[in-house]
Write an enzyme that holds these catalytic residues in place. Structure first.
Site, mmCIF file in Angstrom:
data_model
loop_
_atom_site.group_PDB
_atom_site.id
_atom_site.type_symbol
_atom_site.label_atom_id
_atom_site.label_comp_id
_atom_site.label_asym_id
_atom_site.label_seq_id
_atom_site.Cartn_x
_atom_site.Cartn_y
_atom_site.Cartn_z
ATOM 1 N N LYS A 308 171.531 41.168 9.041
ATOM 2 C CA LYS A 308 170.633 41.813 9.995
ATOM 3 C C LYS A 308 171.210 41.672 11.399
ATOM 4 O O LYS A 308 171.817 40.651 11.746
ATOM 5 C CB LYS A 308 169.257 41.158 9.903
ATOM 6 C CG LYS A 308 168.160 41.849 10.691
ATOM 7 C CD LYS A 308 166.818 41.177 10.404
ATOM 8 C CE LYS A 308 165.672 41.873 11.109
ATOM 9 N NZ LYS A 308 164.361 41.274 10.755
ATOM 10 N N SER A 383 161.130 44.441 9.614
ATOM 11 C CA SER A 383 162.147 44.841 10.569
ATOM 12 C C SER A 383 163.565 44.787 10.012
ATOM 13 O O SER A 383 164.508 45.200 10.680
ATOM 14 C CB SER A 383 162.067 43.952 11.810
ATOM 15 O OG SER A 383 162.290 42.587 11.485
ATOM 16 N N SER A 400 159.059 40.903 7.228
ATOM 17 C CA SER A 400 160.253 41.694 7.541
ATOM 18 C C SER A 400 161.370 41.607 6.522
ATOM 19 O O SER A 400 162.320 42.387 6.583
ATOM 20 C CB SER A 400 160.794 41.286 8.920
ATOM 21 O OG SER A 400 159.890 41.663 9.929
#
Length: 733
Positions: A308, A383, A400
């Site tokens: 990420k 996310s 997330s």
């Protein structure tokens, strides 16, 4: 006029510590010093007098005032040297009196000392000189004047020239970067990313936008050879075994995964940083090591892992979706990166996120929107939305990891706080210490979840990150020693959290899971939700208490607007309001006291939930409380872009800090998952969720469930997830 240009906000703290450690004042106001030795010299530590510094711009004078309570003027000395003014004093007092027939003699000693750097332009000779105060009259020495009256020393010195006095400075021009519009900066960053992608990997036969399901396109692409497809479709365990044996080299595995990542990016827009050359160089080193030594570097030898965007890698950017952070290159790796590389992993791309991270979808002003490969009209979640389209490491503060895993048909683990090291990552809401973001894996198969967790934990991350929990990997916990050795388990199904009713595909998946577990010989009961709406809203208040200010302060540097909606618009702006989803910032935020009350409420809710879980011992028939909860991941499968406004089914476990694993169940089938008639709703948001559902809109979207255990039960939850997964696969044969 006289302007104060220096003051001491921490004077009272200084005095507190000085008095606490070096002496207190007696009733007469004199410092009652205690001798403190340093290295045996017996020196008395000086007391620091209070000081104010002023400038008179009209008369071109600077005045410093020092408080010397109870000190005589003849005991004060002023030293000016090399642009520093040093004021010191030493008092000695001896008194004698009779007390109960005895002669009593008391001696008091006190030292004062204070130094300050004189402002630029003060007229002082370069030679050292002193000023002694002998009378109340104003004395002068090299144009420095001093006066002592009622325990206050005033020292006045002129500036050498008016031109050197402080002036107001007008900023006439901005830096070249700041003068540019944020859109130009964002576009340039995106172009830089695109330019790094190997030109020979850019496809000319991409499916048109109206083709929504592109999940199988990479397997049909001319870019991937048959061996590339075999490599990238392999489960993690067999892949690591072939790498260790040299059947596949790290270079060819990294190349295959890199090609597939670039194909995925062209289909759904999932990448932020591409560093394939760096990855291939690392892979070559691993191959060379294996060839020379016959041994792997570590348990993840040669395994490509994407990260990420917020996970820092030295020399690369982590914009986190902010234009303001473009050009900020990490000076060091995050702790997890060092651990993964020590384990032999190959890092090759970083993946897309929403601006601020605090969204269950993925869109920002730099890289744009990430779509779902099963249906590109639907969101990939957030996310960690870019990771949802690949395989790698995400983060989770309210869902997330689990939301992208569920929306993309992946396995994803949300560990408890501190099980995986977080140090060195960039983040929003820095300083929030009650509901913490955690890192965890997303993978196409469950054995990859275990391989990742064990490899990281076995390297003792608590020695590298002070927030990491000192808890070694436990094979006993993985073998479910505390859960009946995995036999005759009891699961509890959360059908509805009392906040939002799940859509028909979710209800079907829960029912199929129930039947699969019963067929496998386990017990299944219903889970009664305890105060889920209160938990959900308490969590939202805590981690959005100061979020609006946090977001706007960062975004203001570039001038870009704070994104306030994930709706498909050319330029989404901040729409913070009282009607916003729970995970969005509250207007005005919370005061520190109000935040403390919410954190206190959370602690009480955790205590109540623990008792609630323990009480199920009387319901399971196993002599133990429920082994795990089976829960929806969301009230819906992946919704259309901009429509993910509910995170109640994931956030509740963050607030409670429970370990949760996403397990895929199936896909939306309009024939099986028709819309049901419902007349009563919990709220207008619940009604809006009902209205959102249309079987054709959600066609082909993955359906998943969560396996939820208690705090720090990662090993047990992984094994329980394997049992659930196997039961579902057996049922579907």
């Amino acid at each position: 006029m006289s302007n104060v240009f220096f003051y001491e906000p921490f004077y009272d703290f200084d005095r507190f510590f000085d008095e606490a450690f070096f002496g207190r004042q007696n009733e007469g106001g004199r410092p009652q010093q205690r001798r403190v030795t340093d290295g045996g010299d017996g020196a008395v530590r000086p007391f620091k007098p209070r000081m104010d510094l002023h400038e008179n711009t009209e008369e071109n004078l600077v005045t410093a005032s020092f408080e010397f309570p109870g000190v005589k003027k003849e005991d004060v000395q002023i030293d000016v040297h090399n642009g520093r003014l040093i004021v010191s004093a030493e008092t000695k007092e001896s008194t004698e009196h009779d007390e109960a027939g005895y002669a009593v003699r008391e001696r008091r000693y006190g030292k004062y000392s204070r130094a300050l750097q004189l402002p630029q332009g003060v007229k002082v000779n370069t030679s050292r000189h002193y000023i002694w105060l002998a009378t109340h009259s104003l004395l002068q020495e090299n144009e420095i004047k001093a006066n002592m009256d009622n325990g206050v020393l005033t020292v006045t010195f002129p500036k050498s020239t008016p031109e050197l006095a402080p002036k107001r400075i007008t900023v006439q021009t901005l830096s070249k970067r700041m003068a540019r519009h944020w859109k130009e900066i964002a576009a340039e960053k995106k172009q830089q990313r695109d330019a790094i992608i190997p030109k020979e990997w850019l496809l000319t036969n991409l499916p048109p936008p109206e083709i929504l399901n592109v999940i199988d396109f990479p397997n049909k692409s001319d870019l991937l050879a048959e061996r590339d497809i075999e490599i990238t479709n392999s489960e993690v365990g067999p892949l690591l075994d072939k790498l260790a044996k040299g059947t596949w080299t790290a270079v060819e595995v990294t190349t295959a995964f890199s090609k597939r990542a670039i194909i995925a990016h062209q289909l759904v827009n999932c990448l932020t940083e591409v560093f394939i050359d760096r990855a291939l160089a690392r892979a070559a080193e691993l191959d060379d090591h294996l060839k020379k030594t016959g041994k792997v570097v570590g348990p993840l030898h040669g395994l490509p892992i994407s990260l990420k965007d917020q996970i820092s890698i030295k020399g690369l950017e982590s914009t986190m979706g902010y234009v303001s952070w473009i050009g900020q290159y990490a000076e060091r790796n995050s702790v997890l990166v060092d651990i993964l590389e020590a384990a032999g992993a190959v890092l090759y791309v970083k993946t897309n996120i929403p601006q601020t991270l605090m969204w269950p979808e993925t869109f920002n002003h730099i890289f744009g929107r990430t779509s779902n490969p099963y249906n590109r009209s639907l969101t990939s979640g957030g996310s960690s939305g870019g990771e949802g389209a690949l395989i790698g490491v995400g983060s989770d503060i309210g869902g997330s990891i689990r939301i992208p895993a569920a929306f993309n048909g992946l396995y994803g683990l949300r560990p408890s706080y501190g099980r995986i090291p977080y140090a060195g990552c960039v983040n929003s809401l820095e300083g929030l210490a009650s509901i913490l973001s955690v890192l965890g894996p997303l993978c196409r198969n469950i054995d990859g979840i275990k391989s990742f967790m064990k490899a990281v934990i076995d390297q003792e991350p608590w020695l590298k990150d002070p927030m990491a929990v000192r808890k070694p990997w436990s094979e006993d916990e993985y073998r479910l020693v505390g859960h009946g050795q995995g036999q005759n388990l009891c699961f509890a199904i959360l059908w509805d959290d009392g906040v939002t009713k799940p859509h028909p595909p979710i209800i079907r998946a829960l029912g199929e899971t129930q039947q699969a577990l019963l067929a496998a010989g386990h017990r299944v009961i219903d889970w009664t939700p305890l105060k889920h709406e209160e938990i959900y809203r308490t969590g939202g208040k805590i981690w959005t208490a100061g979020a609006a200010e946090d977001f706007r302060v960062v975004a203001a540097t570039s001038g870009e607007p704070v994104i306030g909606t994930m709706e498909e618009a050319s330029e989404a702006t901040d729409t913070t309001s009282n009607d916003a989803p729970v995970f969005r910032p509250m207007p005005g935020g919370l005061s520190a006291y109000e935040l403390w009350q919410e954190q206190k409420r959370r602690r009480g809710l955790r205590e109540e939930y623990l008792e609630h879980w323990n009480a199920t011992k009387d319901l399971t028939g196993t002599g133990r409380p429920v082994d795990a909860i089976i829960s929806p991941c969301a009230p819906f499968v992946a919704p259309p872009h901009g429509k993910n406004s509910n995170a109640s089914y994931t956030m509740v476990w963050n607030v409670l800090d429970y370990t949760a694993l996403v397990v895929p169940v199936g896909f939306v089938n309009p024939t099986q998952d028709g819309k049901l008639a419902v007349e009563e709703f919990y709220s207008k948001q619940d009604k809006a969720n009902y209205d959102l559902y249309d079987p054709e809109t959600f066609k082909d979207a993955p359906i998943s469930i969560q396996v939820v255990g208690r705090t720090l039960e990662e090993e047990a939850v992984i094994r329980l997830g394997e049992i659930v997964d196997q039961a579902l696969k057996t049922q579907n044969k």
